[in-house]
Design a protein around this motif. Structure first.
Motif, short mmCIF file in Angstrom:
data_model
loop_
_atom_site.label_atom_id
_atom_site.label_comp_id
_atom_site.label_asym_id
_atom_site.label_seq_id
_atom_site.Cartn_x
_atom_site.Cartn_y
_atom_site.Cartn_z
N SER A 82 0.81 -1.22 0.00
CA SER A 82 0.00 0.00 0.00
C SER A 82 0.85 1.27 0.00
O SER A 82 0.31 2.37 0.12
CB SER A 82 -0.92 0.01 1.22
N MET A 83 2.15 1.12 -0.15
CA MET A 83 3.04 2.27 -0.17
C MET A 83 3.97 2.16 -1.37
O MET A 83 4.66 1.16 -1.54
CB MET A 83 3.84 2.36 1.14
N LEU B 261 8.08 10.90 -5.52
CA LEU B 261 6.66 10.95 -5.19
C LEU B 261 6.29 9.66 -4.48
O LEU B 261 6.47 8.58 -5.03
CB LEU B 261 5.82 11.13 -6.46
N ILE B 262 5.81 9.78 -3.26
CA ILE B 262 5.40 8.61 -2.48
C ILE B 262 3.87 8.60 -2.42
O ILE B 262 3.25 9.63 -2.11
CB ILE B 262 6.00 8.63 -1.06
N ARG B 263 3.29 7.43 -2.72
CA ARG B 263 1.85 7.24 -2.56
C ARG B 263 1.63 6.23 -1.44
O ARG B 263 2.27 5.17 -1.42
CB ARG B 263 1.21 6.70 -3.84
N ALA B 264 0.71 6.54 -0.54
CA ALA B 264 0.37 5.62 0.54
C ALA B 264 -1.14 5.58 0.68
O ALA B 264 -1.80 6.63 0.69
CB ALA B 264 1.02 6.05 1.85
N LYS B 265 -1.69 4.36 0.76
CA LYS B 265 -3.14 4.19 0.85
C LYS B 265 -3.62 4.54 2.25
O LYS B 265 -3.27 3.88 3.23
CB LYS B 265 -3.51 2.74 0.51
N LEU B 266 -4.42 5.59 2.36
CA LEU B 266 -4.88 6.06 3.66
C LEU B 266 -5.71 5.01 4.39
O LEU B 266 -5.71 4.95 5.64
CB LEU B 266 -5.69 7.34 3.50
N SER B 267 -6.42 4.17 3.66
CA SER B 267 -7.33 3.21 4.28
C SER B 267 -6.64 1.97 4.81
O SER B 267 -7.28 1.15 5.48
CB SER B 267 -8.41 2.80 3.28
N ALA C 126 -2.76 -1.18 8.30
CA ALA C 126 -1.40 -1.55 8.69
C ALA C 126 -0.47 -0.34 8.69
O ALA C 126 0.67 -0.44 9.17
CB ALA C 126 -0.85 -2.63 7.76
N LEU C 127 -0.94 0.79 8.15
CA LEU C 127 -0.12 2.01 8.12
C LEU C 127 -0.60 2.99 9.18
O LEU C 127 -1.80 3.19 9.37
CB LEU C 127 -0.20 2.68 6.74
N GLY D 45 -8.27 8.15 -2.28
CA GLY D 45 -7.71 7.80 -0.98
C GLY D 45 -6.23 7.55 -0.90
O GLY D 45 -5.77 6.85 0.01
N TRP D 46 -5.45 8.13 -1.80
CA TRP D 46 -4.00 8.04 -1.69
C TRP D 46 -3.46 9.32 -1.07
O TRP D 46 -3.82 10.43 -1.48
CB TRP D 46 -3.35 7.86 -3.06
N LEU D 47 -2.58 9.19 -0.10
CA LEU D 47 -1.81 10.32 0.40
C LEU D 47 -0.60 10.48 -0.51
O LEU D 47 0.06 9.49 -0.85
CB LEU D 47 -1.36 10.08 1.84
N LEU D 48 -0.30 11.72 -0.89
CA LEU D 48 0.83 12.01 -1.77
C LEU D 48 1.88 12.82 -1.01
O LEU D 48 1.55 13.81 -0.35
CB LEU D 48 0.38 12.82 -2.99
#
Length: 320
Positions: free
Chosen positions: A36-37, A55-61, A64-65, A245-248
């Motif tokens: 998810s990252m 550029l980092i994408r991380a799934k907010l939902s 586990a993060l 829902g991706w954090l950038l």
């Protein structure tokens, strides 16, 4: 006619920038990372100037993060020191602007729903205006306990449990008071809807770069950079989020002539938009820009000493 011509010039510039950028996924260089990252890197020139951007994408939902922040009291730490202090998080990135003399964060930092640092709302006048103060509202990005992200302009004070937030920029007011009172803030925002900003994690900076998926740089309202400074190239740190829902997290290397010359605020905004950003804001850049993934360096900081010590960082941790 002139407005139509200006729009065509802007549209052509944006399309050229998008066409120029080529991104490579480089997760394997920073493994192990959860699925998810994602870590992406571009070395494509931006407007014919050499560039290095991550550029980092991380799934907010993803449960586990953990999206969190940290500060250092009455001192500053390098991002690597924050990494060691916080049991090796997946990501550490610089955030707020700060005072070199007092080591104070000048923007909000929230961790676990608690305000660790507050917005500084007052700028002293100069010359003939030495007895006056201007009061801009700073911007911040927050993540709620339900893992929903939001960018807003906020008012903070040390006696309120929650900051107050509005969703549109407003012009600063000018008066003879060194502190922006709550009543003055409420008069300042006029008919804008104001709500308590109940965020689990938040970091401040500015100016806002993207609203409703389009470039909307609120530099004049936030009083961040003077004159045409938004067109200068520097190392940049910025954050935003997408509709799905991706954090950038975007970090650009800069001030390295012939290798990586940095980005303007407009270019930073456009890169965020290219990744589907709905709302995004600029964070402290220049020599402060630094990004660690699993403790490994990404960009080369512009300070010759290496990583600059800062009083606050944003982090992504693994709960597993």
């Amino acid at each position: 006619m002139r407005k139509a011509l200006n729009f065509l010039i802007f549209f052509f510039h944006a399309c050229c920038l998008l066409a120029q950028q080529s991104w490579t996924r480089v997760d394997s260089l920073y493994a192990p990372l959860p699925t998810s990252m994602e870590v992406w890197k571009s070395t494509s020139p931006v407007d014919a100037k050499p560039s290095i951007v991550y550029l980092i994408r991380a799934k907010l939902s993803d449960p586990a993060l953990l999206f969190t922040a940290d500060t250092s009291k009455n001192r500053r730490l390098t991002p690597r020191q924050f990494f060691e202090k916080n049991a090796s998080p997946l990501l550490v990135v610089n955030t707020s602007f700060f005072s070199f003399t007092t080591h104070q964060n000048l923007n909000i930092v929230i961790r676990d729903g608690e305000q660790l640092a507050f917005q500084v709302h007052s700028i002293p006048g100069k010359g003939r205006d030495t007895l006056t103060w201007k009061h801009p509202l700073g911007s911040a990005l927050g993540i709620s306990s339900r893992r929903k992200a939001d960018v807003a302009w906020i008012y903070t004070d040390s006696v309120s449990t929650y900051p107050l937030a509005i969703q549109k920029p407003v012009s600063p007011i000018k008066d003879s008071h060194s502190i922006l009172s709550k009543n003055a803030f409420l008069r300042m925002i006029a008919d804008n809807e104001v709500k308590p900003w109940k965020m689990n994690t938040a970091i401040g900076g500015g100016p806002v770069l993207v609203q409703n998926g389009v470039m909307a740089i609120a530099n004049e309202q936030e009083m961040k950079f003077a004159g045409r400074a938004i067109d200068d190239r520097h190392p940049r740190t910025a954050m935003g989020y997408t509709k799905d829902g991706w954090l950038l997290v975007l970090v650009a290397e800069g001030r390295h002539l012939g290798k990586a010359e940095g980005l303007t605020l407009k270019q930073t905004a456009q890169l965020l938009i290219d990744w589907g950003c709905v709302e995004g804001l600029n964070l402290d850049g220049g020599g402060s820009s630094s990004l660690l993934i699993n403790g490994k360096s990404t960009i080369t900081p512009s300070d010759k000493e290496g990583e600059r010590a800062v009083p606050g960082v944003f982090m992504i941790k693994s709960k597993s």
